[in-house]
Motif scaffolding. Structure first.
Motif, PDB file in Angstrom:
ATOM      1  N   ALA A 289       0.838  -1.197   0.000  1.00  0.00           N
ATOM      2  CA  ALA A 289       0.000   0.000   0.000  1.00  0.00           C
ATOM      3  C   ALA A 289       0.872   1.246   0.000  1.00  0.00           C
TER       4      ALA A 289
ATOM      5  N   TYR B 187       1.486   5.428  -0.135  1.00  0.00           N
ATOM      6  CA  TYR B 187       0.988   6.776   0.109  1.00  0.00           C
ATOM      7  C   TYR B 187       2.151   7.602   0.628  1.00  0.00           C
TER       8      TYR B 187
ATOM      9  N   SER C  40       1.473   6.040   9.950  1.00  0.00           N
ATOM     10  CA  SER C  40       1.827   4.641   9.741  1.00  0.00           C
ATOM     11  C   SER C  40       0.579   3.763   9.682  1.00  0.00           C
ATOM     12  N   THR C  41       0.674   2.694   8.924  1.00  0.00           N
ATOM     13  CA  THR C  41      -0.356   1.662   8.762  1.00  0.00           C
ATOM     14  C   THR C  41      -1.646   2.175   8.146  1.00  0.00           C
ATOM     15  N   CYS C  42      -1.555   3.231   7.345  1.00  0.00           N
ATOM     16  CA  CYS C  42      -2.744   3.644   6.581  1.00  0.00           C
ATOM     17  C   CYS C  42      -3.184   2.540   5.618  1.00  0.00           C
ATOM     18  N   GLY C  43      -2.221   1.762   5.141  1.00  0.00           N
ATOM     19  CA  GLY C  43      -2.571   0.667   4.243  1.00  0.00           C
ATOM     20  C   GLY C  43      -3.488  -0.343   4.914  1.00  0.00           C
TER      21      GLY C  43
ATOM     22  N   ASN D 291       3.495  -1.012   3.965  1.00  0.00           N
ATOM     23  CA  ASN D 291       3.275   0.378   3.587  1.00  0.00           C
ATOM     24  C   ASN D 291       4.508   0.931   2.902  1.00  0.00           C
TER      25      ASN D 291
ATOM     26  N   ASN E  44       6.506   4.248   0.830  1.00  0.00           N
ATOM     27  CA  ASN E  44       6.603   5.695   0.583  1.00  0.00           C
ATOM     28  C   ASN E  44       7.890   5.967  -0.175  1.00  0.00           C
TER      29      ASN E  44
END
Length: 395
Positions: free
Chosen positions: A51, A53, A58-61, A77, A79
């Motif tokens: 994921a 972004y 953190s851990t938006c995925g 995740n 970036n």
């Protein structure tokens, strides 16, 4: 193992201005659902997820994908600045190609704020410090211009100084972007503009005017990446293959060449493209459709040469001859590109992937490039990373 890697499904949502978007988790879940539906599989069949972004905790995925189910799979995740979406795709391909997984989801999303890009953390060293130092040594810093525009506007000035490129040539790229985006229901800016309107819009930096800069955008896109065996076993569409792919980062020439085109990633792009052409045996002159990183009109022009679409010093002629659009040598950014489709940083690479998969399947409707069997993707992030991907229609 060295397996054939398929794109079995793609999905994205219409991109939107920051004032008009849904929250990141809603956007991301919608794009992931669309990709799974396009592939014709359920989330429980996915073995890993990457994921991507740029702006988020953190851990938006996980927050985005848990709406599809809590299956316990690895969710990583990612970036890598503006190349984040393609970096997630690169990781997904590696997992499948190596045999670690048979079916992987690559997801990219971004919930952006209005206005120019800015650092969030000002109490620690900037990851762009080397780039900023290199730019300052070459052209100084303008306290009144957006920093990204200074990088890419400066690169445009360097190119124009070397080859005598006219401001109108850069403007023509913005006009072309809007013309292509008019046929893309996912694009933010679909209203055509004239060359005169582009040049008359407010000046930003160097040759760049406002209509030559990509807008802050929110959105999401996703791809289901799987092995040929998985696709065959589950009866999935195996039309599109990733034939070759490369991810590069900066070398010393980015920072010590004294050349703004290299500061913004020319050498990263050239190296990644060269690896892809060598791995695939494909000549760039034989590629009919390209989605490239046109965050600013200046970078699109520079990228024509970095990708080998036209020889060095000939990009202006390439534009003036119409070789960058329908009826020319290669259709660049049929989606409207970052300039008109929009640039939600983490989603851009996977939105490019979706567009090219649709092109190769013959599903791009009024944007369709007739007979396309090869497609090239270029996604660039300062700091830095560049991903170049070659897709092929194999059925």
């Amino acid at each position: 193992m060295d397996r054939t890697v398929q794109i079995a499904g793609v999905g994205m949502i219409p991109f939107a201005k920051p004032s008009a978007s849904e929250p990141y988790d809603v956007m991301a879940e919608s794009a992931a659902r669309a990709a799974l539906a396009d592939a014709g599989i359920d989330y429980h069949q996915v073995q890993q997820a990457y994921a991507g972004y740029v702006y988020g905790d953190s851990t938006c995925g996980q927050a985005a994908l848990y709406g599809l189910g809590q299956s316990g799979i690895p969710i990583v995740n990612v970036n890598n600045n503006c190349s984040t979406g393609s970096s997630a795709l690169w990781l997904a391909r590696q997992a499948v190609k190596s045999g670690v997984a048979d079916c992987v989801l690559a997801l990219g999303f971004e919930q952006m704020r209005p206005g120019a890009l800015a650092n969030v953390w000002d109490d620690r060293p900037s990851p762009l410090a080397r780039s900023a130092d290199a730019m300052t040594a070459i052209q100084g810093i303008d306290d009144h211009a957006p920093i990204a525009a200074q990088y890419f506007g400066g690169a445009g000035m360097a190119y124009a100084d070397k080859y005598g490129t006219a401001p109108e040539t850069f403007a023509k790229i913005a006009v072309k972007a809007r013309r292509h985006a008019a046929n893309n229901p996912y694009a933010v800016f679909r209203t055509p503009v004239s060359e005169e309107e582009v040049l008359a819009s407010p000046p930003i930096y160097g040759p760049l005017t406002r209509l030559q800069c990509c807008p802050p955008t929110c959105g999401a896109a996703a791809a289901v990446v799987c092995s040929e065996e998985f696709a065959r076993r589950h009866g999935l569409d195996a039309t599109v293959t990733i034939r070759a792919q490369a991810l590069t980062t900066d070398t010393s020439t980015t920072f010590d060449s004294g050349d703004m085109t290299k500061v913004v990633g020319y050498d990263m792009t050239r190296a990644a493209a060269t690896r892809v052409y060598e791995e695939s045996g494909v000549d760039p002159q034989d590629i009919p459709v390209v989605e490239l990183h046109d965050c600013f009109t200046t970078n699109e022009l520079i990228s024509y040469e970095a990708l080998g679409l036209t020889p060095e010093g000939t990009a202006e002629k390439f534009v003036l001859d119409g070789d960058n659009t329908y009826g020319g040598q290669v259709v660049t950014n049929p989606s409207g590109g970052l300039l008109s489709k929009g640039h939600p940083l983490g989603a851009t690479g996977l939105a490019q992937c979706a567009e090219l998969v649709w092109q190769l399947r013959g599903q791009a409707e009024n944007r369709q490039v007739d007979g396309a069997r090869l497609a090239l993707q270029h996604n660039l992030g300062l700091g830095g990373a560049c991903v170049v991907t070659l897709y092929e229609r194999t059925a």
